[in-house]
Design an enzyme around this catalytic site. Structure first.
Site, PDB file in Angstrom:
ATOM      1  N   ARG A 235       0.754  -1.339  -0.093  1.00 52.46           N
ATOM      2  CA  ARG A 235      -0.118  -0.097  -0.065  1.00 52.46           C
ATOM      3  C   ARG A 235       0.742   1.231  -0.055  1.00 52.46           C
ATOM      4  O   ARG A 235       2.087   1.372   0.808  1.00 52.46           O
ATOM      5  CB  ARG A 235      -0.861   0.156   1.037  1.00 52.46           C
ATOM      6  CG  ARG A 235      -2.324  -0.968   1.103  1.00 52.46           C
ATOM      7  CD  ARG A 235      -3.225  -0.370   0.114  1.00 52.46           C
ATOM      8  NE  ARG A 235      -4.462  -0.888   0.067  1.00 52.46           N
ATOM      9  CZ  ARG A 235      -4.792  -2.026  -0.570  1.00 52.46           C
ATOM     10  NH1 ARG A 235      -3.876  -2.479  -1.497  1.00 52.46           N
ATOM     11  NH2 ARG A 235      -6.110  -2.551  -0.517  1.00 52.46           N
ATOM     12  N   GLU A 264      -3.825   6.593  -4.163  1.00 55.16           N
ATOM     13  CA  GLU A 264      -4.685   5.509  -4.158  1.00 55.16           C
ATOM     14  C   GLU A 264      -5.485   5.314  -2.907  1.00 55.16           C
ATOM     15  O   GLU A 264      -6.563   4.684  -2.755  1.00 55.16           O
ATOM     16  CB  GLU A 264      -4.078   4.158  -4.522  1.00 55.16           C
ATOM     17  CG  GLU A 264      -3.398   4.072  -5.819  1.00 55.16           C
ATOM     18  CD  GLU A 264      -2.843   2.885  -6.192  1.00 55.16           C
ATOM     19  OE1 GLU A 264      -3.406   1.931  -6.937  1.00 55.16           O
ATOM     20  OE2 GLU A 264      -1.780   2.423  -5.782  1.00 55.16           O
ATOM     21  N   HIS A 290       0.039  -0.599  -9.914  1.00 53.84           N
ATOM     22  CA  HIS A 290      -0.907  -1.421  -9.290  1.00 53.84           C
ATOM     23  C   HIS A 290      -1.316  -2.790  -9.979  1.00 53.84           C
ATOM     24  O   HIS A 290      -2.322  -3.227 -10.081  1.00 53.84           O
ATOM     25  CB  HIS A 290      -1.970  -0.703  -8.970  1.00 53.84           C
ATOM     26  CG  HIS A 290      -2.654  -1.445  -7.632  1.00 53.84           C
ATOM     27  ND1 HIS A 290      -2.884  -0.498  -6.579  1.00 53.84           N
ATOM     28  CD2 HIS A 290      -2.810  -2.523  -6.976  1.00 53.84           C
ATOM     29  CE1 HIS A 290      -3.345  -1.219  -5.308  1.00 53.84           C
ATOM     30  NE2 HIS A 290      -3.336  -2.441  -5.700  1.00 53.84           N
TER      31      HIS A 290
END
Length: 329
Positions: A235, A264, A290
């Site tokens: 992340r 994001e 991603h």
């Protein structure tokens, strides 16, 4: 009564076919619904399949008063207000175990690509200037290096397993007893600070929550060796990207590779809206869009598993991968 099943992003035909057994599927022909169109589509929906770019907050829930289940086609769910869903009587499910292998493979690709300067070498060949070997692009090799893994859950263990064939020393940091017990015997446990100080390469393999937000900030980045590489397939907000850019610019770390970015992480309203230009411009960086689980095999399986959770809920059963117990009445 025919249930309306909303899917927020484009899906495989097999997924739509399976869901058609439970209701009428509404999915975009393009990659995703536009914001206004999504809000309109939520009206009357009994079920929704959501993805990483979807922020499931009060606005999302209020636009769908008939919603019974939200099936996330992902493992991490920091973009979903689970408490709000529970209070409104909505099941929330995830896909817990189908992203591990492709994410670990991508982590290894980022690690090798950054360590061996593959991006820079590729650009050099494409420039037309390459005429054969010259003494440049010297990088790091995994063999005889120390690799630190932060987070020894499923992805961390999968990365460790793949590293085990490289004849490197593997350190790990994880405070979860179950993760510690499951760690491979060839891995050495460390607390966070010693792991950062000892490692030539550091791989982030943990979820984003209140305790891990900006885990690697400016202070902790200073603990790393000047040649050390940081790999983030997990992340974006596990790191402070501005601090990473500063550490790279001042030679405090050797390189940064990431497949995820702070912009994001929709649950954080103060997140950056763009990736720092200094980070994008630095030569010792490597980025993915991603794509950790972006294999045909994995994405098809993930969608179908999320679909089964929807089918369970609409049939009056507990979704097999539910993470909450909705309040009723």
């Amino acid at each position: 009564m025919m249930h309306k099943i909303l899917v927020t992003h484009r899906i495989f035909p097999e997924t739509a076919t399976r869901l058609n057994a439970a209701g009428e599927v509404h999915a975009p022909l393009a990659e995703r619904f536009a914001k206004d169109e999504l809000t309109a589509q939520l009206a009357g929906a009994s079920a929704a399949m959501v993805f990483m770019p979807d922020l499931v907050d009060d606005g999302f829930i209020e636009a769908a008063p008939k919603l019974n289940v939200i099936a996330a086609a992902l493992k991490g769910y920091d973009n979903i207000d689970v408490e709000a869903c529970t209070a409104r009587g909505i099941w929330v499910s995830i896909v817990p175990d189908l992203l591990t292998a492709p994410t670990a493979e991508l982590a290894m690709g980022l690690l090798i690509g950054l360590a061996r300067h593959i991006r820079a070498a590729d650009l050099y060949v494409r420039s037309g200037d390459f005429r054969g070997w010259t003494p440049r692009f010297y990088g790091l090799q995994i063999e005889n290096s120390t690799v630190g893994i932060i987070g020894m859950g499923a992805v961390g263990r999968a990365v460790a397993a793949r590293l085990s064939g490289f004849d490197c020393r593997i350190l790990y940091c994880d405070e979860t007893p179950a993760s510690v017990a499951a760690a491979a015997p060839y891995c050495e446990r460390r607390s966070l600070e010693p792991l950062l100080a000892e490692s030539d390469m550091v791989v982030l393999c943990l979820p984003l929550d209140e305790g891990s937000f900006h885990l690697l900030n400016a202070e902790r980045l200073r603990l790393m060796q000047p040649h050390a590489l940081l790999i983030n397939p997990a992340r974006g907000s596990l790191v402070d990207e501005a601090a990473v850019a500063d550490a790279l610019a001042n030679g405090r770390i050797g390189g940064y590779a990431a497949d995820t970015f702070e912009l994001e992480d929709l649950a954080h309203s103060d997140r950056p809206r763009v990736i720092a230009p200094e980070l994008l411009a630095h030569p010792n960086t490597l980025f993915g869009a991603h794509i950790g689980s972006a294999t045909i095999l994995a994405r098809r399986a993930i969608e179908l598993r999320a679909g089964e959770n929807i089918i369970d809920a609409l049939a009056g059963r507990r979704p097999r991968d539910a993470i909450n117990q909705p309040q009723v009445g």
